[in-house]
Design a protein around this motif. Sequence first.
Motif, PDB file in Angstrom:
ATOM      1  N   VAL A  81     -11.517 -11.686 -21.178  1.00 25.26           N
ATOM      2  CA  VAL A  81     -11.071 -10.403 -20.643  1.00 25.26           C
ATOM      3  C   VAL A  81     -11.513 -10.211 -19.188  1.00 25.26           C
ATOM      4  CG1 VAL A  81     -13.014  -8.987 -21.414  1.00 25.26           C
ATOM      5  CG2 VAL A  81     -10.762  -7.963 -21.214  1.00 25.26           C
TER       6      VAL A  81
ATOM      7  N   GLU B  61     -14.251   5.680 -15.286  1.00 26.86           N
ATOM      8  CA  GLU B  61     -13.441   6.430 -16.247  1.00 26.86           C
ATOM      9  C   GLU B  61     -14.280   6.626 -17.505  1.00 26.86           C
ATOM     10  OE1 GLU B  61      -9.666   5.045 -18.694  1.00 26.86           O
ATOM     11  OE2 GLU B  61      -9.205   5.307 -16.549  1.00 26.86           O
TER      12      GLU B  61
ATOM     13  N   ARG C 135     -10.066  -8.530  -7.206  1.00 28.78           N
ATOM     14  CA  ARG C 135      -9.819  -7.885  -8.513  1.00 28.78           C
ATOM     15  C   ARG C 135     -11.064  -7.141  -8.977  1.00 28.78           C
ATOM     16  NH1 ARG C 135      -5.075  -6.772 -10.424  1.00 28.78           N
ATOM     17  NH2 ARG C 135      -5.393  -7.457 -12.531  1.00 28.78           N
TER      18      ARG C 135
ATOM     19  N   VAL D   2     -14.247   0.582 -15.417  1.00 26.37           N
ATOM     20  CA  VAL D   2     -13.036  -0.002 -15.986  1.00 26.37           C
ATOM     21  C   VAL D   2     -12.250  -0.663 -14.856  1.00 26.37           C
ATOM     22  CG1 VAL D   2     -12.911   1.691 -17.861  1.00 26.37           C
ATOM     23  CG2 VAL D   2     -11.676   2.116 -15.741  1.00 26.37           C
ATOM     24  N   TRP D   3     -11.392  -1.596 -15.238  1.00 31.49           N
ATOM     25  CA  TRP D   3     -10.529  -2.299 -14.295  1.00 31.49           C
ATOM     26  C   TRP D   3      -9.087  -2.177 -14.763  1.00 31.49           C
ATOM     27  CZ3 TRP D   3     -15.447  -3.855 -15.307  1.00 31.49           C
ATOM     28  CH2 TRP D   3     -16.260  -4.174 -14.210  1.00 31.49           C
ATOM     29  N   PRO D   4      -8.127  -2.289 -13.837  1.00 29.67           N
ATOM     30  CA  PRO D   4      -6.712  -2.221 -14.207  1.00 29.67           C
ATOM     31  C   PRO D   4      -6.291  -3.310 -15.196  1.00 29.67           C
ATOM     32  CG  PRO D   4      -6.945  -1.982 -11.830  1.00 29.67           C
ATOM     33  CD  PRO D   4      -8.307  -2.341 -12.385  1.00 29.67           C
ATOM     34  N   THR D   5      -7.071  -4.371 -15.306  1.00 23.82           N
ATOM     35  CA  THR D   5      -6.766  -5.454 -16.247  1.00 23.82           C
ATOM     36  C   THR D   5      -7.008  -5.045 -17.699  1.00 23.82           C
ATOM     37  OG1 THR D   5      -9.006  -6.323 -16.109  1.00 23.82           O
ATOM     38  CG2 THR D   5      -7.386  -7.231 -14.556  1.00 23.82           C
ATOM     39  N   GLY D   6      -7.643  -3.875 -17.903  1.00 25.03           N
ATOM     40  CA  GLY D   6      -7.988  -3.426 -19.254  1.00 25.03           C
ATOM     41  C   GLY D   6      -9.433  -3.701 -19.615  1.00 25.03           C
ATOM     42  N   ALA D   7     -10.142  -4.425 -18.762  1.00 26.55           N
ATOM     43  CA  ALA D   7     -11.554  -4.733 -19.020  1.00 26.55           C
ATOM     44  C   ALA D   7     -12.407  -3.501 -18.741  1.00 26.55           C
ATOM     45  CB  ALA D   7     -12.005  -5.889 -18.138  1.00 26.55           C
ATOM     46  N   ASP D   8     -13.488  -3.380 -19.491  1.00 26.83           N
ATOM     47  CA  ASP D   8     -14.475  -2.335 -19.241  1.00 26.83           C
ATOM     48  C   ASP D   8     -15.837  -2.834 -19.690  1.00 26.83           C
ATOM     49  OD1 ASP D   8     -14.381  -2.181 -22.017  1.00 26.83           O
ATOM     50  OD2 ASP D   8     -13.854  -0.078 -22.090  1.00 26.83           O
TER      51      ASP D   8
END
Length: 88
Positions: free
Chosen positions: A39, A56, A49, A61-67
């Motif tokens: 991920v 959030e 990136r 969090v990242w736009p890739t969906g990772a947190d």
Amino acid sequence: MRLVRIREARPLNDYRVQLTLTDGRVVERDLVPLLAGPVFEEIRNDEARFREMRVEGGTLVWPTGADLCPDVLIWGGLPPSDAASDAA
């Protein structure tokens, strides 16, 4: 009692981040050891990136969906038992 969470994050060089916490403290963390697994592959391999992070829900969090878990970012694991009462 309020949990301490992340209010602001500023990416630094070499996959480090400066975190401003809800209790007013400012801490720096090296995220390299936390960016493991598929991920985080895009984030690990491209510092641009990595810098797309945002706060959030009190964590990164990242736009890739990772947190990442806020407790790991703030405390390096579970918060100490008195952390919530200190922040109140």
